[in-house]
Design a protein around this motif. Structure first.
Motif, PDB file in Angstrom:
ATOM      1  N   PRO A 229      15.232  14.859  40.941  1.00  0.00           N
ATOM      2  CA  PRO A 229      15.155  13.641  41.756  1.00  0.00           C
ATOM      3  C   PRO A 229      14.739  12.436  40.904  1.00  0.00           C
ATOM      4  N   SER A 230      15.486  11.333  41.041  1.00  0.00           N
ATOM      5  CA  SER A 230      15.263  10.158  40.203  1.00  0.00           C
ATOM      6  C   SER A 230      15.480   8.885  41.010  1.00  0.00           C
ATOM      7  N   VAL A 231      14.710   7.849  40.655  1.00  0.00           N
ATOM      8  CA  VAL A 231      14.866   6.521  41.242  1.00  0.00           C
ATOM      9  C   VAL A 231      14.913   5.524  40.098  1.00  0.00           C
ATOM     10  N   TYR A 232      15.971   4.709  40.038  1.00  0.00           N
ATOM     11  CA  TYR A 232      16.095   3.776  38.916  1.00  0.00           C
ATOM     12  C   TYR A 232      17.096   2.689  39.274  1.00  0.00           C
ATOM     13  N   VAL A 233      17.084   1.612  38.505  1.00  0.00           N
ATOM     14  CA  VAL A 233      18.095   0.576  38.678  1.00  0.00           C
ATOM     15  C   VAL A 233      19.276   0.886  37.769  1.00  0.00           C
TER      16      VAL A 233
ATOM     17  N   VAL B 137      18.505   8.006  43.529  1.00  0.00           N
ATOM     18  CA  VAL B 137      18.589   6.735  44.238  1.00  0.00           C
ATOM     19  C   VAL B 137      18.732   5.638  43.183  1.00  0.00           C
ATOM     20  N   VAL B 138      19.858   4.940  43.206  1.00  0.00           N
ATOM     21  CA  VAL B 138      20.132   3.886  42.230  1.00  0.00           C
ATOM     22  C   VAL B 138      20.008   2.538  42.929  1.00  0.00           C
ATOM     23  N   LEU B 139      19.078   1.721  42.478  1.00  0.00           N
ATOM     24  CA  LEU B 139      18.828   0.425  43.099  1.00  0.00           C
ATOM     25  C   LEU B 139      19.613  -0.668  42.386  1.00  0.00           C
ATOM     26  N   PRO B 140      19.995  -1.718  43.114  1.00  0.00           N
ATOM     27  CA  PRO B 140      20.815  -2.773  42.508  1.00  0.00           C
ATOM     28  C   PRO B 140      19.972  -3.782  41.735  1.00  0.00           C
ATOM     29  N   THR B 141      20.627  -4.511  40.868  1.00  0.00           N
ATOM     30  CA  THR B 141      20.049  -5.687  40.224  1.00  0.00           C
ATOM     31  C   THR B 141      20.811  -6.907  40.729  1.00  0.00           C
TER      32      THR B 141
END
Length: 364
Positions: free
Chosen positions: A158-162, A324-328
């Motif tokens: 599990p990973s969360v990053y932009v 979960v990939v967050l936007p820039t």
């Protein structure tokens, strides 16, 4: 001792509500996997018995400590402060405490992975901004608890990053759309734990140049620690000494971009008229310098990481490999402008200005 003459226990509440003690624990700790009807019965029974949940008693029933551990390379950064400031209250609202392990150097790191204190002291672990070895990842896999990687991609975990690649690609496109074709990229040398982001941002920069048909020129890629004034001056000097100097510089973080702006202005190179400067992050320093930048939100990252770890704790069937990939987003401000045209007033910075950049390092 009769129940009326002693402190009520979780077992007393369970008997009154007609449920198991573990259900009482899940209900009173606010976990989501309890039906509304059962929750109402348990809460009513607790009120009738004047019962207050004890973390120690709860851990005896559930085998949990009520603690989420966080592994970080430093606390002295805008990113960590913002992420933990949003994560902490979220965990407290779920009746979980936050334990922070700071691993600033290789000796501390070796000690942590030898002892693995999180195995005994926490129910889950959040790992921020570390480039772990395969052996270290395997050690964390053996903890027998959810391990969530934050601000980094960890394959199969599990990973969360932009999306650093997409963010840097958008930033470079912004400079290309302004007419720049000689665009430098400055890496933040020595930024502990962030090489995943660094590699992604360099890749995005190169992808945008290739997409625009601009030939790759590795002499335009330099590195400097943001806090090392002399190293930043020398990096600018190398770029300005090129036969074809850049007309724009993309720095992989805002602190470095701000240092570049200071150095250029001390060298009498106007920003953005003669040289555009773009950063990455949208730290407070970006607003102070009116710096164009590619923004990410560590506060959002902390909240999303909190959601993910709570889901993994509450639901044994939750996807243990979720990413979960967050936007820039691009924030254009006052440090980027159209590329200077030919002529005396719009000529690109030349070799003489490289000496000016070096001299700027002597300014206190």
């Amino acid at each position: 001792m009769p129940a009326a003459q002693r402190h009520p226990t979780m077992t007393d509440v369970a008997e009154r509500a007609g449920v198991s003690a573990s259900t009482v624990s899940r209900t009173l700790r606010g976990l989501s996997n309890v039906s509304p009807g059962v929750r109402a019965r348990v809460e009513a029974a607790a009120r009738e018995l004047n019962f207050a949940v004890s973390r120690h008693a709860s851990s005896l029933v559930t085998g949990r400590t009520g603690v989420v551990a966080v592994l970080v390379p430093t606390l002295n950064s805008w990113f960590m402060g913002s992420a933990l400031s949003s994560l902490g209250p979220m965990l407290r609202a779920a009746d979980l405490e936050l334990a922070v392990y700071v691993i600033p150097d290789l000796a501390e790191r070796a000690s942590f992975f030898e002892r693995l204190p999180a195995r005994r002291n926490a129910d889950a672990l959040l790992v921020f901004c570390f480039d772990l070895t395969d052996e270290e990842c395997a050690r964390l896999d053996d903890l027998g608890m959810p391990v969530v990687y934050v601000s980094q991609h960890a394959g199969g975990r599990p990973s969360v990053y932009v999306d650093d690649v997409a963010g840097a690609r958008d930033g470079t496109r912004h400079l290309l759309n302004l007419g720049h074709r000689r665009i430098a990229f400055v890496q933040a040398q020595g930024a502990t734990g962030f090489s995943f982001s660094s590699h992604g941002r360099l890749l995005g920069y190169r992808q945008a140049l290739a997409e625009a048909g601009v030939p790759r020129d590795d002499s335009l890629v330099v590195a400097a620690p943001p806090e090392d004034k002399r190293a930043v001056v020398e990096a600018i000097g190398r770029l300005l000494s090129l036969r074809e100097p850049p007309t724009a510089v993309f720095a992989e973080q805002d602190e470095l971009a701000a240092s570049l702006v200071r150095t250029l202005r001390r060298s009498r190179i106007e920003v953005p008229e003669r040289m555009s400067v773009l950063g990455f992050d949208d730290q407070p320093v970006a607003e102070w310098f009116d710096l164009s930048t590619v923004a990410q939100s560590p506060s959002d990252m902390g909240r999303v990481a909190g959601d993910l770890v709570l889901a993994l704790l509450d639901d044994p069937d939750a996807d243990p490999r979720r990413h979960v990939v967050l936007p820039t987003r691009l924030i254009p401000r006052a440090t980027t402008a159209p590329a200077p045209g030919p002529g005396a007033d719009g000529a690109s910075p030349g070799r003489g200005e490289a000496n000016a950049a070096r001299n700027a390092g002597r300014v206190p």
